[in-house]
Enzyme design. Structure first.
Site, PDB file in Angstrom:
ATOM      1  N   ARG A 260      67.712 -10.329  28.200  1.00  0.00           N
ATOM      2  CA  ARG A 260      69.105 -10.564  27.807  1.00  0.00           C
ATOM      3  C   ARG A 260      69.324 -12.014  27.390  1.00  0.00           C
ATOM      4  NH1 ARG A 260      73.325 -13.700  30.808  1.00  0.00           N
ATOM      5  NH2 ARG A 260      75.285 -13.042  29.848  1.00  0.00           N
ATOM      6  N   ASP A 318      88.394  -3.167  36.232  1.00  0.00           N
ATOM      7  CA  ASP A 318      89.591  -3.624  36.939  1.00  0.00           C
ATOM      8  C   ASP A 318      90.583  -4.160  35.914  1.00  0.00           C
ATOM      9  OD1 ASP A 318      91.223  -4.387  39.166  1.00  0.00           O
ATOM     10  OD2 ASP A 318      90.581  -6.454  38.838  1.00  0.00           O
ATOM     11  N   SER A 368      79.476   1.589  38.231  1.00  0.00           N
ATOM     12  CA  SER A 368      80.383   0.519  38.619  1.00  0.00           C
ATOM     13  C   SER A 368      79.566  -0.723  38.946  1.00  0.00           C
ATOM     14  CB  SER A 368      81.210   0.941  39.845  1.00  0.00           C
ATOM     15  OG  SER A 368      82.051  -0.111  40.277  1.00  0.00           O
ATOM     16  N   ASN A 369      80.065  -1.874  38.533  1.00  0.00           N
ATOM     17  CA  ASN A 369      79.357  -3.126  38.767  1.00  0.00           C
ATOM     18  C   ASN A 369      80.207  -4.051  39.617  1.00  0.00           C
ATOM     19  OD1 ASN A 369      77.720  -5.357  38.708  1.00  0.00           O
ATOM     20  ND2 ASN A 369      77.881  -5.721  36.513  1.00  0.00           N
ATOM     21  N   GLY A 393      75.248  -4.206  42.764  1.00  0.00           N
ATOM     22  CA  GLY A 393      75.722  -5.418  43.410  1.00  0.00           C
ATOM     23  C   GLY A 393      75.325  -6.655  42.639  1.00  0.00           C
ATOM     24  N   HIS A 421      76.686  16.352  47.827  1.00  0.00           N
ATOM     25  CA  HIS A 421      75.622  17.011  48.584  1.00  0.00           C
ATOM     26  C   HIS A 421      75.716  18.543  48.525  1.00  0.00           C
ATOM     27  CE1 HIS A 421      72.100  16.767  50.862  1.00  0.00           C
ATOM     28  NE2 HIS A 421      72.470  15.902  51.801  1.00  0.00           N
ATOM     29  N   ASP A 425      70.416  17.099  46.160  1.00  0.00           N
ATOM     30  CA  ASP A 425      69.697  16.751  47.386  1.00  0.00           C
ATOM     31  C   ASP A 425      69.137  15.341  47.285  1.00  0.00           C
ATOM     32  OD1 ASP A 425      66.729  16.919  46.358  1.00  0.00           O
ATOM     33  OD2 ASP A 425      67.699  18.748  45.646  1.00  0.00           O
TER      34      ASP A 425
END
Length: 450
Positions: A260, A318, A368-369, A393, A421, A425
């Site tokens: 990057r 957000d 989601s970051n 994260g 679930h 699995d």
């Protein structure tokens, strides 16, 4: 003789004077335009109220069919309202940030010439349909009560005649009452709680933010949920019925960060902001090709799983109005650069809370970051009818052993996958995560093909 000629001439002039002076002038009445209310039509998706975000016209402006009138924001998306008529704007019925109900007039418009009769007919039918739809959804005992209290109660509110009577007596709009009954029904207890909240200041009945209220021994204000937050309430309530299980791992992002960094400046000159997210999105799409069961919608009623060919990957964002998850469609056919461009577009729209409905529908898989705000670990929540979601994260430099048992500094990022679930699995999710991780740790593989 001369006198006789003069008399004859005068006589003929007198006869002519009695004839009409303007024989070919016809006068017809000039048809005046009619001022009609321009009502907010049903924009689908079960939306019953919107917030006016921006006006594109003002009183006195002349508009044509399909001209933009305003932009409105529902709890799901942003929609641009266009004109159905040619005419002149007379009055704007709503201010910016005010709430408008479906079927309610947004503005008044003067329709001209041959559009008058059709506009009058549309306005008449629109009003008639609103009433018919309201009455048809009520029981026999509720019909008369709903008609009597139409000033206070918007259409399609489920409740009993007794609650409607309380609302009418206290001049309460049932749209402002938080419904806890089945199917969105307003219960008597809901009405009593609402009356207790607004009892301090009756003048605040129709306001969304009620300042300086007293709750026992404390003071504060009641803030209504609106925009994306209102939609999040609904989806997260649904997600409570899903038995989540979480699989977590860590990923070495040294190579993808290097890749990057090597191209971000050149892309920046082209107006493209490149983050790690396009790589993560593409890696997810590549892994989903091997595990199509994860890119699916669950139908709880008939207990079936619909496997989707399109990789419409949602990205949590957000915004000022709350969390929203627009998606990038058909990621399986896009390059890293194309994904980055589409992500930039969604981010710009998110800053203005102006994401169109088309970018929010048909999401098949979500990411989601949380690392953007500094978090390391999280448990993401599934957005039904999807069956899986991933969260990343913050990348941190950590000591790790290399292949020769030397301690080296490595940029490590935690990843967590939440899965339903009932249909997935742990082994399947772990294998998918390992494949996704392989693509992220070897980003050159993502450059091959679409």
């Amino acid at each position: 003789m001369a006198l006789s000629w003069r008399l004859l001439t005068i006589s003929r002039l007198a006869e002519k004077s009695r004839e009409p002076i303007c024989r070919f002038l016809s006068i017809s009445p000039i048809r005046q335009g009619v001022v009609v209310p321009f009502k907010l039509a049903d924009i689908g998706e079960g939306i019953r109220d919107v917030t006016v975000k921006e006006w594109f016209v003002k009183p006195g402006d002349r508009v044509s069919q399909f001209d933009n009138l305003c932009e409105v924001q529902s709890d799901k998306a942003s929609v641009t309202i266009t004109s159905r008529y040619d005419g002149i704007i007379k009055t704007l019925r709503h201010k910016v940030d005010s709430v408008a109900l479906v079927g309610e007039a947004l503005l008044d418009i003067e329709i001209e010439d041959d559009s008058v009769s059709s506009a009058e007919k549309d306005a008449e039918n629109s009003g008639k349909n609103d009433v018919d739809q309201t009455v048809d959804t009520l029981g026999k005992d509720e019909k008369m009560d709903s008609m009597e209290s139409m000033d206070y109660i918007p259409p399609r509110i489920l409740t009993t005649p007794a609650v409607r009577r309380i609302a009418k007596e206290n001049k309460v709009n049932l749209m402002d009452v938080v419904a806890t009954g089945k199917g969105g029904r307003v219960l008597k207890e809901d009405m009593l709680v609402h009356l207790q909240k607004i009892s301090v200041d009756p003048n605040q009945l129709t306001k969304q933010d009620v300042p300086e209220q007293t709750f026992g021994s404390v003071t504060g204000k009641t803030v209504a949920m609106k925009g994306y937050t209102k939609h999040m309430w609904k989806t997260m309530t649904q997600s409570l019925s899903i038995p989540h299980f979480v699989y977590s791992d860590e990923c070495n992002v040294n190579r993808v960060m290097r890749c990057r960094n090597e191209v971000k400046d050149e892309l920046g000159k082209l107006g493209v902001s490149l983050t790690l997210m396009p790589f993560f999105i593409k890696a997810a799409s590549r892994a989903l090709q091997q595990y199509p069961k994860l890119n699916a919608w669950l139908n709880e009623e008939d207990q079936t799983l619909r496997l989707i060919d399109n990789h419409n990957i949602g990205v949590a964002m957000d915004t000022a109005d709350g969390l929203v998850v627009p998606n990038i469609k058909n990621v399986q056919n896009l390059s890293i650069l194309e994904i980055a461009k589409k992500l930039n577009r969604l981010q710009e729209l998110g800053k203005k809370t102006s994401i169109p409905l088309g970018d929010l529908t048909d999401t098949t898989f979500s990411l989601s970051n949380i690392g953007m705000v500094g978090g390391t670990y999280t448990k993401p929540v599934i957005l039904p009818p999807q069956v899986m979601i991933g969260a990343f994260g913050r990348a941190q430099k950590m000591p790790r052993f290399d292949d020769e048992d030397n301690v080296v500094a490595v940029n490590v990022m935690a990843v967590s996958w939440s899965a339903d679930h009932r249909v997935l699995d742990g082994v399947t999710v772990a294998e998918f995560s390992n494949l996704w991780k392989h693509y992220v740790e070897n980003p050159q593989l993502l450059m091959i093909g679409a």
